[in-house]
Design a protein around this motif. Sequence first.
Motif, PDB file in Angstrom:
ATOM      1  N   MET A   1      -5.540  10.693   7.791  1.00  0.00           N
ATOM      2  CA  MET A   1      -5.992  11.613   6.768  1.00  0.00           C
ATOM      3  C   MET A   1      -7.168  10.968   6.031  1.00  0.00           C
ATOM      4  O   MET A   1      -7.120   9.784   5.714  1.00  0.00           O
ATOM      5  CB  MET A   1      -4.814  11.891   5.808  1.00  0.00           C
ATOM      6  CG  MET A   1      -5.056  12.990   4.827  1.00  0.00           C
ATOM      7  SD  MET A   1      -3.609  13.336   3.778  1.00  0.00           S
ATOM      8  CE  MET A   1      -2.710  14.475   4.803  1.00  0.00           C
ATOM      9  N   LYS A   2      -8.216  11.726   5.754  1.00  0.00           N
ATOM     10  CA  LYS A   2      -9.406  11.203   5.086  1.00  0.00           C
ATOM     11  C   LYS A   2      -9.114  10.913   3.622  1.00  0.00           C
ATOM     12  O   LYS A   2      -8.297  11.577   2.990  1.00  0.00           O
ATOM     13  CB  LYS A   2     -10.546  12.186   5.208  1.00  0.00           C
ATOM     14  CG  LYS A   2     -11.055  12.322   6.623  1.00  0.00           C
ATOM     15  CD  LYS A   2     -12.315  13.115   6.683  1.00  0.00           C
ATOM     16  CE  LYS A   2     -12.768  13.145   8.136  1.00  0.00           C
ATOM     17  NZ  LYS A   2     -14.068  13.695   8.296  1.00  0.00           N
ATOM     18  N   LYS A   3      -9.806   9.896   3.099  1.00  0.00           N
ATOM     19  CA  LYS A   3      -9.569   9.430   1.728  1.00  0.00           C
ATOM     20  C   LYS A   3      -9.715  10.558   0.708  1.00  0.00           C
ATOM     21  O   LYS A   3      -8.893  10.690  -0.195  1.00  0.00           O
ATOM     22  CB  LYS A   3     -10.499   8.270   1.396  1.00  0.00           C
ATOM     23  CG  LYS A   3     -10.235   7.688   0.032  1.00  0.00           C
ATOM     24  CD  LYS A   3     -11.038   6.467  -0.255  1.00  0.00           C
ATOM     25  CE  LYS A   3     -10.646   5.954  -1.632  1.00  0.00           C
ATOM     26  NZ  LYS A   3     -11.141   4.660  -1.922  1.00  0.00           N
ATOM     27  N   GLU A   4     -10.740  11.374   0.841  1.00  0.00           N
ATOM     28  CA  GLU A   4     -10.964  12.464  -0.110  1.00  0.00           C
ATOM     29  C   GLU A   4      -9.802  13.447  -0.107  1.00  0.00           C
ATOM     30  O   GLU A   4      -9.352  13.907  -1.155  1.00  0.00           O
ATOM     31  CB  GLU A   4     -12.273  13.184   0.219  1.00  0.00           C
ATOM     32  CG  GLU A   4     -12.644  14.230  -0.817  1.00  0.00           C
ATOM     33  CD  GLU A   4     -13.989  14.877  -0.521  1.00  0.00           C
ATOM     34  OE1 GLU A   4     -14.099  16.096  -0.702  1.00  0.00           O
ATOM     35  OE2 GLU A   4     -14.918  14.162  -0.100  1.00  0.00           O
ATOM     36  N   LYS A   5      -9.285  13.751   1.071  1.00  0.00           N
ATOM     37  CA  LYS A   5      -8.149  14.673   1.184  1.00  0.00           C
ATOM     38  C   LYS A   5      -6.900  14.040   0.563  1.00  0.00           C
ATOM     39  O   LYS A   5      -6.127  14.717  -0.124  1.00  0.00           O
ATOM     40  CB  LYS A   5      -7.902  15.020   2.661  1.00  0.00           C
ATOM     41  CG  LYS A   5      -6.893  16.121   2.860  1.00  0.00           C
ATOM     42  CD  LYS A   5      -6.836  16.560   4.307  1.00  0.00           C
ATOM     43  CE  LYS A   5      -5.862  17.718   4.449  1.00  0.00           C
ATOM     44  NZ  LYS A   5      -5.803  18.219   5.812  1.00  0.00           N
ATOM     45  N   ILE A   6      -6.700  12.746   0.788  1.00  0.00           N
ATOM     46  CA  ILE A   6      -5.569  12.034   0.190  1.00  0.00           C
ATOM     47  C   ILE A   6      -5.668  12.103  -1.338  1.00  0.00           C
ATOM     48  O   ILE A   6      -4.685  12.434  -2.013  1.00  0.00           O
ATOM     49  CB  ILE A   6      -5.522  10.568   0.674  1.00  0.00           C
ATOM     50  CG1 ILE A   6      -5.082  10.517   2.135  1.00  0.00           C
ATOM     51  CG2 ILE A   6      -4.600   9.723  -0.203  1.00  0.00           C
ATOM     52  CD1 ILE A   6      -5.208   9.156   2.793  1.00  0.00           C
ATOM     53  N   ASN A   8      -7.242  14.247  -3.233  1.00  0.00           N
ATOM     54  CA  ASN A   8      -7.022  15.624  -3.693  1.00  0.00           C
ATOM     55  C   ASN A   8      -5.542  15.985  -3.692  1.00  0.00           C
ATOM     56  O   ASN A   8      -5.041  16.593  -4.640  1.00  0.00           O
ATOM     57  CB  ASN A   8      -7.816  16.626  -2.845  1.00  0.00           C
ATOM     58  CG  ASN A   8      -9.306  16.546  -3.096  1.00  0.00           C
ATOM     59  OD1 ASN A   8      -9.752  16.081  -4.148  1.00  0.00           O
ATOM     60  ND2 ASN A   8     -10.098  16.987  -2.123  1.00  0.00           N
ATOM     61  N   GLU A  64      -5.385   2.701  -1.732  1.00  0.00           N
ATOM     62  CA  GLU A  64      -6.045   2.405  -0.449  1.00  0.00           C
ATOM     63  C   GLU A  64      -5.048   2.192   0.690  1.00  0.00           C
ATOM     64  O   GLU A  64      -5.415   2.304   1.853  1.00  0.00           O
ATOM     65  CB  GLU A  64      -6.962   1.198  -0.561  1.00  0.00           C
ATOM     66  CG  GLU A  64      -6.218  -0.106  -0.744  1.00  0.00           C
ATOM     67  CD  GLU A  64      -7.124  -1.310  -0.921  1.00  0.00           C
ATOM     68  OE1 GLU A  64      -6.652  -2.425  -0.679  1.00  0.00           O
ATOM     69  OE2 GLU A  64      -8.287  -1.140  -1.296  1.00  0.00           O
ATOM     70  N   LYS A  67      -2.028   6.347   3.736  1.00  0.00           N
ATOM     71  CA  LYS A  67      -2.708   6.919   4.896  1.00  0.00           C
ATOM     72  C   LYS A  67      -2.366   8.386   5.117  1.00  0.00           C
ATOM     73  O   LYS A  67      -3.068   9.094   5.838  1.00  0.00           O
ATOM     74  CB  LYS A  67      -2.372   6.111   6.166  1.00  0.00           C
ATOM     75  CG  LYS A  67      -2.810   4.663   6.065  1.00  0.00           C
ATOM     76  CD  LYS A  67      -4.290   4.542   5.763  1.00  0.00           C
ATOM     77  CE  LYS A  67      -4.693   3.121   5.502  1.00  0.00           C
ATOM     78  NZ  LYS A  67      -5.924   2.992   4.748  1.00  0.00           N
ATOM     79  N   HIS A  68      -1.274   8.851   4.498  1.00  0.00           N
ATOM     80  CA  HIS A  68      -0.889  10.255   4.650  1.00  0.00           C
ATOM     81  C   HIS A  68      -0.036  10.672   3.470  1.00  0.00           C
ATOM     82  O   HIS A  68       0.804   9.899   3.003  1.00  0.00           O
ATOM     83  CB  HIS A  68      -0.128  10.463   5.968  1.00  0.00           C
ATOM     84  CG  HIS A  68       0.091  11.898   6.292  1.00  0.00           C
ATOM     85  ND1 HIS A  68       1.258  12.559   5.999  1.00  0.00           N
ATOM     86  CD2 HIS A  68      -0.732  12.813   6.872  1.00  0.00           C
ATOM     87  CE1 HIS A  68       1.161  13.818   6.396  1.00  0.00           C
ATOM     88  NE2 HIS A  68      -0.034  13.999   6.926  1.00  0.00           N
TER      89      HIS A  68
END
Length: 182
Positions: A1-6, A8, A64, A67-68
């Motif tokens: 999962m991308k950092k920005e999505k995480i 949000n 950081e 991851k999900h």
Amino acid sequence: MKKEKILNKLEQYFTNKNYVRLTRKKGSFEGISTGFILGKSNNFILIQETDEFRILGYQIFPIETIKHVRYNKNDKTYERILKEEGLLANVGLKYKIDLTDWKSICRDVKKTGLTVISECEHPKIKSFCIGNLKRVNKKSISIRYFNAQGIYDKENTTNDFKNITKLSFDDHYANVFSKYAK
């Protein structure tokens, strides 16, 4: 999962006070934390952990390492059961914890006087330290560690902030065990 999505999703579930399942990863270590997000900063998250329909203690870990983030039908059902069992009344942060960095976090946790568990879950380091938080330094903490027999070490154990992947406090295991440490 991308950092920005995480980020949000963390913000959304924090705001809505939802039960979440977080997959955390550091090196080849991968673990799951479940519970309610009670605090977050740019770099850290604080959750109240749950397990087997029990509301447990608090965990703090670096964002950081996440991851999900999951909040699906399974999690909604678990959350509904907790509510119907009247357990959501036990969810909430009893302490003021500044989540700016490890130093501020540990200073505030130290003020509680509670037993802490500091962990590095990375397989090459793999450390678990339980005891009283004695000192907060610039780059590390010192803990008066007690072993699995409840015997305190003569010297404090130092844990570098860079190696801490999870800090737990007001945890049932730690609170009960510390009553019998000698």
